[in-house]
Design an enzyme around this catalytic site. Structure first.
Site, PDB file in Angstrom:
ATOM      1  N   SER A   1       0.812  -1.210   0.000  1.00  0.00           N
ATOM      2  CA  SER A   1       0.000   0.000   0.000  1.00  0.00           C
ATOM      3  C   SER A   1       0.853   1.272   0.000  1.00  0.00           C
ATOM      4  O   SER A   1       1.520   1.579  -0.980  1.00  0.00           O
ATOM      5  CB  SER A   1      -0.956  -0.045   1.199  1.00  0.00           C
TER       6      SER A   1
ATOM      7  N   ASP B   1      10.099   5.679 -10.154  1.00  0.00           N
ATOM      8  CA  ASP B   1       9.685   6.388 -11.361  1.00  0.00           C
ATOM      9  C   ASP B   1      10.482   7.669 -11.569  1.00  0.00           C
ATOM     10  O   ASP B   1      10.791   8.037 -12.719  1.00  0.00           O
ATOM     11  CB  ASP B   1       8.186   6.700 -11.299  1.00  0.00           C
TER      12      ASP B   1
ATOM     13  N   LYS C   1      -0.665  -4.318  -3.348  1.00  0.00           N
ATOM     14  CA  LYS C   1      -1.953  -3.712  -2.975  1.00  0.00           C
ATOM     15  C   LYS C   1      -2.028  -2.300  -3.564  1.00  0.00           C
ATOM     16  O   LYS C   1      -1.388  -1.384  -3.072  1.00  0.00           O
ATOM     17  CB  LYS C   1      -2.113  -3.647  -1.459  1.00  0.00           C
TER      18      LYS C   1
END
Length: 693
Positions: A466, A477, A491
């Protein structure tokens, strides 16, 4: 991820008195009106407002029934095939039961479960009167989640005979005498038997609702008032109490640990190992005896309002059951749960005569005191704030790089994850959310400049979920740091909590809360962390089994998908340096004896997991034990660690001293993954320094 409260969890945590209960009727648990109302209200929300609504129909009924049975008997050791056949006859009526507010079916199943526990434990105890033949060639299946149910009483008895034989053999190989083994196992099975008499209606309902909500999706859940309060405490990292960690041992609520600076420790009147035999409220409140009570019930009596007085009747650790006890008064205070807070350490990495200091920040959860923040408290507790302070300390200590250790961090506050990302990338988008209507919202951090711009690593494993995945994905990224470890949980869904009492304006506050999925997370590159998780740039070996742990282990998980990327500017430096870091890592671990022993351990665990059975032949088991002992001995000679051999005991069967010693040994054991992660970031620092020159 929030902890799911099923009856299996209760088996591990509730009070387990060692005294034998006289034969008596099992408690007749029945559904309460408020529970039926809560189930019906939950169904209304789940069928209308969930991210992927699932109709409450016969198909879902079958799934709920299967989930409920699995929560009660995951190893298929209690129920028989005849029991399952009887339950299955009703498995398409669960939807009608919820709609009509009649929960007789799940409570009836639980009544059968309770009786089967009595049957199985009584039989297990009877087997202790005989001797076992450990020269025969037999095996016991340790992985039984997909095994067939016993088709007859004879099959069930044969299954339990092997179970008891295995329990006996473990203790025998650990060096216990037959007399000691009988005593240990008699107490173990009696403890399991006794628990049946402590269950309450709320326990059954909590487990049933967990089966219902899990059937919608893996992260939808229901929480009764007590479960919700426990979550709030974990997120705030504080509670009002006496500052003591409690554990049930032999029917007594026992002091396992005293929180430094807490009321209990400062009083000087309580020590580790002392037993609480009574609790009273206020300076003159009557003492209520709690011997044999469930641990959660005793905890609730001890907690209370700040600055109020709780009276404890204490039986000292070294006193017998009839020894002298004393009553003490303690003023409750707000206790900070520092063990769950961010912490730091510095790992020195030596190479070619140069020592580089790598700061490791360990974050167990993304905590946040929501209430304090909403009230405008400038000193509210939050994970990102604590990490920011630790970064300043590490900069003062002139570290060469930083590792954020998110292993087994199941998530927490989304806002804290976003703000922590800003500490390393500054201002910019962090994560995207898409709701049920398809609307996409980009969540950004507005920190003007990052708090740390040096070499960075993020250490993850299968238990990182999460909010942890949001942070790790954003760092990856942006090309801001190197992601190290095992693929994360996967998740990528968003949940909100609905207070059912507020929805119907119920003043009694007894309907609980519903957590339902309302949106999905997407990385700023457009992909989602859902199902696939975050894949590390440099993989390290892990113990988790993807077949049983992680989003991909759920058959009703949301699929992986992608959307349009957000506008952000990734760095190209990390893509260029990762191949060099990977090459150095692979060369180093080949020569690292500790790392290679860790790999051997993992391979041994995986081999046993794939085998799924264990021999009940003493000679074979001793041979396996000797092989393990040799490996432990070699490790001890190499790194000075204390070997932890299998003693065959469960935690509450050891002395408290021995249990705490084992816990300390595990805590102080070499963490080869953290060491290697630090070495990788030291490599990054070295390459960065060389590039600068």
């Amino acid at each position: 991820m929030r902890l799911r409260y099923g009856l299996i969890g209760l088996i591990l945590t509730l009070a387990t008195p060692a005294y034998a209960l006289e034969a008596k009727e099992l408690p007749q648990l029945a559904p309460l009106e408020r529970q039926a109302q809560a189930a019906n209200l939950s169904a209304q929300f789940l069928t209308r407002y969930a991210y992927k609504p699932v109709p409450l129909d016969d198909a879902l009924s079958v799934r709920i029934m299967d989930q409920f049975i699995k929560s009660l008997d995951p190893d298929r050791m209690m129920f028989s095939q005849a029991d399952i056949d009887g339950f299955t006859a009703e498995n398409k009526n669960i939807d009608d039961a919820i709609i009509n507010e009649d929960l007789t079916i799940p409570f009836s199943i639980f009544t059968t479960y309770s009786q089967r526990v009595v049957d199985r434990m009584t039989y297990a105890q009877s087997l202790l009167k005989q001797d076992f033949d450990f020269t025969t060639q037999e095996e016991f299946a340790v992985l039984r989640e997909d095994a067939p149910w016993a088709k007859s009483e004879e099959e069930s008895k044969e299954l339990w005979r092997k179970r008891v034989k295995n329990d006996w053999l473990r203790l025998k190989i650990a060096g216990q005498s037959d007399e000691a083994i009988r005593k240990t196992l008699e107490r173990r099975y009696q403890n399991t038997l006794d628990r049946v008499y402590t269950y309450k209606s709320d326990d059954v309902f909590q487990s049933f609702m967990a089966a219902y909500t899990t059937s919608i999706d893996p992260h939808t859940d229901y929480f009764g008032a007590r479960a919700s309060a426990e979550f709030d405490i974990s997120m705030k990292l504080s509670l009002v109490g006496i500052g003591a960690v409690l554990q049930e041992r032999d029917g007594y609520t026992t002091i396992r640990e005293l929180v430094a600076g807490g009321p209990a420790q400062l009083s000087g009147k309580i020590a580790v190992g002392d037993r609480i035999i009574g609790v009273g409220q206020g300076e003159e409140g009557a003492i209520e005896e709690v011997v044999g009570n469930r641990l959660d019930e005793v905890v609730q009596l001890i907690r209370g309002k700040e600055n109020s007085v709780v009276r404890l009747d204490i039986l000292p650790a070294d006193a017998g059951e009839s020894g002298n006890h004393r009553v003490i008064n303690i003023v409750r205070e707000k206790i900070s749960l520092e063990k769950q807070a961010a912490s730091k350490t510095i790992v020195p990495v030596e190479e070619n005569g140069t020592t580089r200091k790598i700061g490791v920040i360990t974050l167990p959860t993304f905590y946040e005191d929501f209430d304090a923040r909403q009230k405008g408290d400038k000193e509210y507790r939050g994970a990102s704030r604590d990490v920011a302070k630790l970064l300043e300390e590490l900069k003062t200590e002139k570290v060469d790089g930083v590792v954020i250790d998110l292993r087994d961090n199941g998530g927490g506050s989304l806002q804290e994850s976003i703000e922590m990302t800003g500490l390393f990338v500054g201002k910019g988008p962090v994560v995207q959310q898409r709701n049920a209507e398809g609307e996409v919202r980009i969540e950004s951090d507005d920190l003007s400049k990052p708090a740390w711009t040096g070499p960075l690593g993020v250490l993850i494993n299968r238990g990182s979920a999460s909010a942890s995945e949001i942070f790790a994905a954003a760092i990856q990224d942006y090309g801001r740091g190197v992601i190290i470890g095992d693929p994360s949980f996967g998740k990528g869904s968003v949940q909100t909590v609905v207070n059912l009492d507020r929805m119907v304006k119920n003043k009694d506050a007894d309907l609980g809360e519903l957590k339902l999925t309302i949106a999905q997370f997407f990385r700023i590159n457009g992909g989602t962390t859902q199902l696939r998780g975050v894949n590390p740039d440099i993989a390290l070996p892990g113990l988790a089994d993807p077949k049983t742990f992680g989003e991909s282990s759920y058959d009703n998980a949301l699929p992986w998908t992608s959307i349009k990327p957000a506008k952000y500017k990734p760095s190209k430096d990390m893509a260029a340096v990762i191949p060099q870091l990977l090459e150095r890592h692979e060369a180093r671990v080949k020569q690292d004896a500790d790392f290679q022993r860790f790999v051997e351990d993992i391979e041994a665990v995986k081999a046993q997991r794939e085998k799924g059975t264990i021999s009940l032949n003493e000679a074979e088991r001793r041979k396996e034990q000797a092989t393990l002992a040799e490996r432990l001995k070699a490790r001890q000679q190499a790194d000075g660690s204390a070997p932890q051999e299998d003693d065959g005991l469960q935690s509450n069967e050891r002395s408290l001293t021995a249990d705490l010693a084992m816990e300390a040994a595990r805590k102080n054991a070499k963490d080869v993954l953290r060491t290697e992660a630090a070495a990788i970031i030291a490599d990054q620092a070295a390459l960065s320094a060389a590039k600068g020159k």
